[in-house]
Design a protein around this motif. Structure first.
Motif, PDB file in Angstrom:
ATOM      1  N   MET A   1       0.872  -0.844  -0.214  1.00  0.00           N
ATOM      2  CA  MET A   1       0.225   0.110  -0.069  1.00  0.00           C
ATOM      3  C   MET A   1       0.545   1.197  -0.185  1.00  0.00           C
ATOM      4  O   MET A   1       1.647   1.731   0.386  1.00  0.00           O
TER       5      MET A   1
ATOM      6  N   ASP B   1      -9.381  -3.115  -6.973  1.00  0.00           N
ATOM      7  CA  ASP B   1      -9.731  -2.401  -5.913  1.00  0.00           C
ATOM      8  C   ASP B   1     -10.982  -1.787  -6.471  1.00  0.00           C
ATOM      9  O   ASP B   1     -12.509  -2.042  -5.993  1.00  0.00           O
TER      10      ASP B   1
ATOM     11  N   PHE C   1     -12.902 -10.001   1.837  1.00  0.00           N
ATOM     12  CA  PHE C   1     -12.669  -9.748   1.448  1.00  0.00           C
ATOM     13  C   PHE C   1     -11.606 -10.514   0.184  1.00  0.00           C
ATOM     14  O   PHE C   1     -11.464  -9.975  -0.891  1.00  0.00           O
ATOM     15  N   ARG C   2     -10.472 -10.820   1.078  1.00  0.00           N
ATOM     16  CA  ARG C   2      -9.448 -12.639  -0.168  1.00  0.00           C
ATOM     17  C   ARG C   2     -10.032 -13.175  -1.316  1.00  0.00           C
ATOM     18  O   ARG C   2      -9.475 -13.049  -2.125  1.00  0.00           O
TER      19      ARG C   2
ATOM     20  N   GLY D   1      -5.153  -5.126  -5.457  1.00  0.00           N
ATOM     21  CA  GLY D   1      -4.223  -4.266  -3.354  1.00  0.00           C
ATOM     22  C   GLY D   1      -2.605  -5.166  -3.693  1.00  0.00           C
ATOM     23  O   GLY D   1      -2.362  -5.947  -3.829  1.00  0.00           O
ATOM     24  N   GLY D   2      -2.188  -4.373  -3.007  1.00  0.00           N
ATOM     25  CA  GLY D   2      -1.214  -4.607  -1.982  1.00  0.00           C
ATOM     26  C   GLY D   2      -1.136  -5.979  -1.133  1.00  0.00           C
ATOM     27  O   GLY D   2      -0.009  -6.628  -1.323  1.00  0.00           O
ATOM     28  N   GLY D   3      -2.423  -6.648  -0.865  1.00  0.00           N
ATOM     29  CA  GLY D   3      -1.993  -8.195  -0.809  1.00  0.00           C
ATOM     30  C   GLY D   3      -2.725  -8.886  -1.190  1.00  0.00           C
ATOM     31  O   GLY D   3      -2.545 -10.053  -1.114  1.00  0.00           O
TER      32      GLY D   3
ATOM     33  N   LYS E   1       1.075   1.956  -6.846  1.00  0.00           N
ATOM     34  CA  LYS E   1       0.388   1.276  -7.497  1.00  0.00           C
ATOM     35  C   LYS E   1      -0.487   2.028  -8.768  1.00  0.00           C
ATOM     36  O   LYS E   1      -0.475   2.449 -10.575  1.00  0.00           O
TER      37      LYS E   1
ATOM     38  N   ARG F   1      -8.079   3.283   4.260  1.00  0.00           N
ATOM     39  CA  ARG F   1      -7.231   1.448   4.187  1.00  0.00           C
ATOM     40  C   ARG F   1      -7.256   0.704   5.312  1.00  0.00           C
ATOM     41  O   ARG F   1      -6.722   1.020   6.365  1.00  0.00           O
ATOM     42  N   PRO F   2      -8.223   0.287   5.285  1.00  0.00           N
ATOM     43  CA  PRO F   2      -8.872  -0.810   6.553  1.00  0.00           C
ATOM     44  C   PRO F   2      -7.798  -1.492   7.193  1.00  0.00           C
ATOM     45  O   PRO F   2      -7.712  -0.729   8.986  1.00  0.00           O
ATOM     46  N   LEU F   3      -7.229  -1.402   6.997  1.00  0.00           N
ATOM     47  CA  LEU F   3      -5.691  -2.609   7.485  1.00  0.00           C
ATOM     48  C   LEU F   3      -5.057  -1.261   8.296  1.00  0.00           C
ATOM     49  O   LEU F   3      -4.306  -1.727   9.570  1.00  0.00           O
TER      50      LEU F   3
ATOM     51  N   ARG G   1       4.889 -10.401   3.081  1.00  0.00           N
ATOM     52  CA  ARG G   1       5.045 -10.210   1.787  1.00  0.00           C
ATOM     53  C   ARG G   1       5.890 -10.211   0.759  1.00  0.00           C
ATOM     54  O   ARG G   1       5.604 -10.493   0.113  1.00  0.00           O
TER      55      ARG G   1
HETATM   56  C1  S3P Z   1      -5.030  -3.819   0.866  1.00  0.00           C
HETATM   57  C2  S3P Z   1      -4.439  -3.314  -0.191  1.00  0.00           C
HETATM   58  C3  S3P Z   1      -5.221  -1.916  -0.291  1.00  0.00           C
HETATM   59  C4  S3P Z   1      -7.036  -2.785  -0.600  1.00  0.00           C
HETATM   60  C5  S3P Z   1      -7.457  -3.558   0.452  1.00  0.00           C
HETATM   61  C6  S3P Z   1      -5.914  -4.776   1.170  1.00  0.00           C
HETATM   62  C7  S3P Z   1      -3.934  -4.649   1.666  1.00  0.00           C
HETATM   63  O1  S3P Z   1      -5.603  -1.278  -1.259  1.00  0.00           O
HETATM   64  O2  S3P Z   1      -6.705  -3.991  -1.362  1.00  0.00           O
HETATM   65  O3  S3P Z   1      -7.193  -2.103   1.641  1.00  0.00           O
HETATM   66  O4  S3P Z   1      -3.928  -5.509   1.830  1.00  0.00           O
HETATM   67  O5  S3P Z   1      -2.562  -4.328   1.403  1.00  0.00           O
HETATM   68  P1  S3P Z   1      -3.802  -0.641  -2.185  1.00  0.00           P
HETATM   69  O6  S3P Z   1      -2.771  -1.789  -1.371  1.00  0.00           O
HETATM   70  O7  S3P Z   1      -3.942  -0.707  -3.556  1.00  0.00           O
HETATM   71  O8  S3P Z   1      -4.068   0.667  -0.797  1.00  0.00           O
END
Ligand code: S3P
Length: 176
Positions: free
Chosen positions: A11, A34, A57-58, A79-81, A15, A119-121, A141
Motif C-alpha cells: 500500500m 480495488d 474480502f480476500r 491491492g497490496g495484499g 501502483k 485503507r482498513p488495515l 509479503r
Molecule cells: C490491502 C491493500 C489495499 C486494499 C485493501 C487491502 C492490503 O489496496 O486492497 O485495503 O492488504 O495491502 P492498495 O494497495 O491499493 O492500497
C-alpha cells in the motif's frame, strides 16, 4: 495482442498513480482491482472488511482478480495484499507480466499520508504503529512480491516528472 501488465507492491507504493500514467502512455485501458471490486459489489473496500472480515474480502478479491486478469493489453493495479493470498501470485505471473513497485517504509508512509484512499488495515494507527505494522507485514509479503517478473525501485513521487520517469522504466523493462 500482448500480455497485460500487472503492478504489485505494498500500500502506498504508487501502483494506481503509476498504473494510470502507464496505461495512458501505452494507449491501453487501466484497471484498478480495488475500484473494480467496489464497482461490482456496489460498496467500499472498508465496508467489505466491516461486513465480511478480511477473509471475506480476500475471497472476493481472488474471484475478481480472475475476472480482470484474463484481459490482454491492459494495465492492472492490484491491492497490496493480492499477491499474498491463495495462488494469486502464480496466477498473475501466468496471465500477465508482473512488476513489483518496491519502496522503502518512509516512502510508503509518506504516500499513505498524502493519499485519499481509505485503507482498513491501517486505520487509526499512529505513525509509530504504522511503521511497526508495515515493517512486519512487508517482511511477510516480500517473498511473494519478489516473485514478480521485474522489480522497480520507487522513491517518493512528488512530481509528474517522477511518474513519467517510472513509466519510461517500465516500458523499457517490458519492451513496450
Ligand atoms: C490491502 C491493500 C489495499 C486494499 C485493501 C487491502 C492490503 O489496496 O486492497 O485495503 O492488504 O495491502 P492498495 O494497495 O491499493 O492500497
Amino acid at each position: 495482442m500482448s500480455k497485460s501488465i500487472i503492478l504489485i507492491g505494498y500500500m502506498g507504493a504508487g501502483k494506481t498513480t503509476i498504473g494510470k500514467a502507464l496505461a495512458r502512455s501505452l494507449g491501453q485501458p487501466f484497471c484498478d482491482l480495488d475500484w473494480y471490486i467496489e464497482e461490482q459489489c456496489q460498496c467500499t473496500i472498508s465496508d467489505i472488511f466491516k461486513e465480511r472480515g478480511e477473509d471475506g474480502f480476500r475471497q472476493i478479491e481472488r474471484n475478481m482478480l480472475h475476472e480482470v486478469a484474463e484481459t490482454e493489453d491492459t494495465v492492472i493495479a492490484v491491492g497490496g495484499g493480492t499477491p499474498c493470498f491463495f495462488d494469486n501470485m502464480d496466477y498473475m505471473s501466468r496471465h500477465a507480466e508482473t512488476i513489483y513497485l518496491q519502496a522503502s517504509i518512509p516512502t510508503l508512509i509518506e504516500h499513505i499520508h498524502i493519499s485519499n484512499t481509505k485503507r482498513p488495515l491501517l486505520e487509526g494507527k499512529t505513525d509509530e504503529q504504522l511503521a511497526e505494522y508495515i515493517g512486519h507485514s512487508l517482511e511477510q509479503r516480500t517473498p511473494y512480491y519478489n516473485k514478480a517478473n521485474h522489480i522497480l525501485h520507487i522513491d517518493t513521487i512528488h512530481l509528474q516528472e517522477d511518474i513519467d520517469g517510472y513509466v519510461e522504466q517500465i516500458k523499457q523493462l517490458t519492451q513496450k
